[in-house]
Design a protein around this motif. Structure first.
Motif, PDB file in Angstrom:
ATOM      1  N   TRP A 193      -9.907   4.009  -9.746  1.00 19.21           N
ATOM      2  CA  TRP A 193     -10.878   3.475  -8.622  1.00 19.21           C
ATOM      3  C   TRP A 193     -10.993   4.526  -7.384  1.00 19.21           C
ATOM      4  N   VAL A 194     -12.070   4.967  -6.825  1.00 18.70           N
ATOM      5  CA  VAL A 194     -12.348   5.696  -5.915  1.00 18.70           C
ATOM      6  C   VAL A 194     -13.424   5.140  -5.006  1.00 18.70           C
ATOM      7  N   ALA A 225      -8.198  -3.800  -3.828  1.00 20.22           N
ATOM      8  CA  ALA A 225      -6.789  -3.220  -3.593  1.00 20.22           C
ATOM      9  C   ALA A 225      -6.969  -1.677  -2.811  1.00 20.22           C
ATOM     10  N   LEU A 226      -7.919  -1.063  -3.668  1.00 20.27           N
ATOM     11  CA  LEU A 226      -8.124   0.628  -2.895  1.00 20.27           C
ATOM     12  C   LEU A 226      -8.602   0.427  -1.776  1.00 20.27           C
ATOM     13  N   MET A 227      -9.439  -0.387  -1.508  1.00 21.61           N
ATOM     14  CA  MET A 227     -10.119  -0.706   0.004  1.00 21.61           C
ATOM     15  C   MET A 227      -8.917  -1.030   0.913  1.00 21.61           C
ATOM     16  N   ARG A 228      -8.226  -1.741   0.532  1.00 26.39           N
ATOM     17  CA  ARG A 228      -7.041  -2.198   1.449  1.00 26.39           C
ATOM     18  C   ARG A 228      -6.178  -1.210   1.615  1.00 26.39           C
ATOM     19  N   ALA A 255      -4.292   2.004  -7.271  1.00 24.83           N
ATOM     20  CA  ALA A 255      -4.895   0.542  -7.072  1.00 24.83           C
ATOM     21  C   ALA A 255      -5.731  -0.213  -8.278  1.00 24.83           C
ATOM     22  N   PRO A 256      -5.241  -1.358  -8.682  1.00 22.38           N
ATOM     23  CA  PRO A 256      -5.881  -1.897 -10.003  1.00 22.38           C
ATOM     24  C   PRO A 256      -7.315  -2.491  -9.796  1.00 22.38           C
ATOM     25  N   CYS A 306       0.754  -1.137  -0.041  1.00 25.84           N
ATOM     26  CA  CYS A 306       0.048  -0.066   0.195  1.00 25.84           C
ATOM     27  C   CYS A 306       0.685   1.133  -0.032  1.00 25.84           C
ATOM     28  N   GLY A 307       2.207   1.196   0.501  1.00 23.69           N
ATOM     29  CA  GLY A 307       2.901   2.465   0.398  1.00 23.69           C
ATOM     30  C   GLY A 307       3.050   3.075  -0.924  1.00 23.69           C
TER      31      GLY A 307
END
Length: 139
Positions: free
Chosen positions: A131-132, A49-52, A44-45, A34-35
């Motif tokens: 992604w948002v 991944a965005l949630m994480r 984030a693909p 995530c860094g």
């Protein structure tokens, strides 16, 4: 000179203190996981991944990333993160759509913190190709 056992060799290979495991729960270090999203080295693909990465941003108190990855139509003007909250773990319970081939998706998760947990079904959309986070239903 003491002889090294396989166990002592494995202990030496653990992530150094300056590069801890990622708070999102995946097996990579924070810097490699995530860094990189927090630093702007890619997006984030997937919705998951965005949630994480957003969970990790809460752990790291990265308000700029949280705002940057919030849909413009639902984004607050500012965040006021509770400095006393200590996030302790993330569990992904379900996902729908949200892959690189979709424009919307949901992620249901449980985020634990000292003294409790948050259970939410979050909605995500693509905005300008990225992604948002849109919003979520907390239960």
């Amino acid at each position: 000179m003491p002889r090294r056992t396989p166990q002592s060799r494995n202990q030496r290979r653990s992530a150094p203190a300056h590069n801890p495991p990622c708070p999102c729960g995946l097996a990579e270090t924070y810097e490699a996981c995530c860094g990189r999203f927090h630093r702007g080295e890619g997006a984030a693909p997937t919705a998951e991944a965005l949630m994480r990465s957003r969970y990790s941003a809460f752990v790291e108190r990265d308000e700029a990333y949280l705002l940057r990855t919030w849909h413009p139509r639902t984004r607050p003007a500012q965040l006021d993160l509770d400095q006393a909250t200590r996030w302790t773990g993330l569990e992904i319970l379900a996902t729908t759509e949200g892959t690189p081939f979709h424009t919307t998706g949901t992620v249901t998760f449980r985020a634990s913190y000292t003294g409790g947990s948050l259970h939410e079904r979050s909605r995500f959309e693509r905005a300008d190709g990225a992604w948002v986070y849109v919003d979520g239903d907390v239960s």
